[in-house]
Design a protein around this motif. Structure first.
Motif, PDB file in Angstrom:
ATOM      1  N   VAL A 141       0.841  -1.197   0.000  1.00 32.45           N
ATOM      2  CA  VAL A 141       0.000   0.000   0.000  1.00 32.45           C
ATOM      3  C   VAL A 141       0.881   1.253   0.000  1.00 32.45           C
ATOM      4  CG1 VAL A 141      -1.797   1.262   1.252  1.00 32.45           C
ATOM      5  CG2 VAL A 141      -1.854  -1.234   1.152  1.00 32.45           C
ATOM      6  N   GLN A 142       1.999   1.208   0.709  1.00 28.94           N
ATOM      7  CA  GLN A 142       2.938   2.326   0.658  1.00 28.94           C
ATOM      8  C   GLN A 142       3.426   2.551  -0.767  1.00 28.94           C
ATOM      9  OE1 GLN A 142       5.997   2.562   3.778  1.00 28.94           O
ATOM     10  NE2 GLN A 142       4.996   0.865   4.816  1.00 28.94           N
ATOM     11  N   ALA A 143       3.737   1.458  -1.456  1.00 32.96           N
ATOM     12  CA  ALA A 143       4.209   1.572  -2.838  1.00 32.96           C
ATOM     13  C   ALA A 143       3.116   2.144  -3.735  1.00 32.96           C
ATOM     14  CB  ALA A 143       4.661   0.210  -3.356  1.00 32.96           C
ATOM     15  N   LEU A 144       1.881   1.727  -3.512  1.00 31.69           N
ATOM     16  CA  LEU A 144       0.769   2.257  -4.295  1.00 31.69           C
ATOM     17  C   LEU A 144       0.618   3.762  -4.077  1.00 31.69           C
ATOM     18  CD1 LEU A 144      -1.701   1.724  -6.140  1.00 31.69           C
ATOM     19  CD2 LEU A 144      -3.026   1.326  -4.038  1.00 31.69           C
ATOM     20  N   LEU A 145       0.693   4.207  -2.824  1.00 29.88           N
ATOM     21  CA  LEU A 145       0.620   5.637  -2.541  1.00 29.88           C
ATOM     22  C   LEU A 145       1.814   6.382  -3.137  1.00 29.88           C
ATOM     23  CD1 LEU A 145      -0.701   5.628   1.135  1.00 29.88           C
ATOM     24  CD2 LEU A 145      -1.843   6.638  -0.843  1.00 29.88           C
ATOM     25  N   GLY A 146       2.973   5.727  -3.163  1.00 31.70           N
ATOM     26  CA  GLY A 146       4.141   6.336  -3.799  1.00 31.70           C
ATOM     27  C   GLY A 146       3.906   6.585  -5.279  1.00 31.70           C
ATOM     28  N   GLU A 147       3.336   5.591  -5.963  1.00 31.39           N
ATOM     29  CA  GLU A 147       3.039   5.756  -7.387  1.00 31.39           C
ATOM     30  C   GLU A 147       1.951   6.809  -7.601  1.00 31.39           C
ATOM     31  OE1 GLU A 147       2.260   2.143  -9.458  1.00 31.39           O
ATOM     32  OE2 GLU A 147       4.338   1.454  -9.302  1.00 31.39           O
ATOM     33  N   LEU A 148       0.952   6.828  -6.734  1.00 33.30           N
ATOM     34  CA  LEU A 148      -0.105   7.841  -6.844  1.00 33.30           C
ATOM     35  C   LEU A 148       0.450   9.249  -6.626  1.00 33.30           C
ATOM     36  CD1 LEU A 148      -3.359   6.543  -5.076  1.00 33.30           C
ATOM     37  CD2 LEU A 148      -3.095   7.257  -7.457  1.00 33.30           C
TER      38      LEU A 148
END
Length: 281
Positions: free
Chosen positions: A40-47
């Motif tokens: 989820v951290q990685a997803l927020l990073g991409e967002l």
């Protein structure tokens, strides 16, 4: 301390424009204290990277929100920002994380891009999440909304010591269609050689020189990217006024105080009986 930066660039003789963004401290501030799974951290990073690139790409002054929502374990994830590159974000996790792709995290859902300019009408674009890659979903968005060929490359890094994300963006300029397509395909092939570590660790000038050293990329002055939540005690008081004094005093009688927490930065705002009476007086 290395600053989070967004870079824009053009080429002397090629009808393509590009952007490069690298974030670390902004992303750390967004995920701090939330105990998100690493996926989820990685997803927020991409967002976060996507929102920064979009804000620069769409050339407006105002606010932007890039949100994913669906029926997966991550019910939604959103980054809110503005043309000054002030960003904040949050995700809501309600299930077991079993993978790192969009379908694993969001499930069947949509990407919603909301643009609220300081002057002009609010715009909202909604595209289905038909790819397991956020970059591909955004490429589809540009294809549908602006009919401009676009490519994005994202990279994230999360371990005990590091939280980083970066993104590279290319888009054709609507000049000479045949030439711009050739130019784009040339630069796209070069950009496909980028390694994640290079995108994350090297400075922008070095990245562009390695990728396009024969095409003379021209960097503009970079723009700083920062975490700015925007919450305040004053805004919290405005929300309390809508609740009403009697209901708040009853809550204080039961719990000893009224506490409102910011979902983004996790700041607690506390009010006792005297505070509430002073607000309404």
């Amino acid at each position: 301390m290395k600053q989070d930066l967004l870079h824009r660039y053009l080429f002397d003789d090629l009808d393509v424009r590009g952007e490069l963004v690298q974030v670390e401290h902004t992303l750390q501030d967004i995920v701090a204290g939330h105990n998100y799974p690493v996926e989820v951290q990685a997803l927020l990073g991409e967002l976060l990277v996507a929102s920064s690139l979009l804000t620069a790409t769409l050339k407006f002054e105002g606010d932007i929100a890039v949100q994913l929502q669906g029926d997966g374990p991550v019910k939604y994830a959103v980054i809110n920002g503005n043309h000054q590159q002030n960003m904040r974000g949050i995700a809501r996790v309600e299930g077991q994380i079993t993978g790192s792709g969009i379908s694993d995290l969001i499930g069947k859902g949509h990407m919603i891009i909301t643009i609220s300019p300081d002057k002009g009408e609010r715009y909202q674009g909604v595209v289905p999440l038909t790819s397991d890659s956020l970059a591909k979903c955004l490429e589809d968005y540009f294809e549908q909304s602006e009919q401009l060929r676009t490519r994005l490359w994202f990279a994230t890094k999360f371990d005990e010591e590091t939280v980083k994300a970066a993104g590279l963006f290319l888009q054709v300029l609507p000049v000479n269609k045949e030439k711009s397509q050739r130019d784009f395909e040339h630069l796209e092939a070069l950009s496909d050689t980028i390694k994640e570590d290079e995108l994350l660790e090297l400075d922008a000038q070095t990245v562009l020189t390695r990728l396009y050293h024969e095409d003379n990329p021209q960097l503009f002055e970079p723009q700083a990217v920062n975490f700015v939540c925007g919450c305040s005690r004053e805004k919290t008081i405005s929300a309390l006024v809508n609740v009403g004094q009697q209901a708040l005093l009853e809550d204080i009688e039961q719990h000893g105080e009224v506490k409102l927490s910011c979902h983004y930065c996790l700041t607690d705002y506390r009010f006792n009986e005297q505070d509430i009476k002073s607000i309404f007086n």
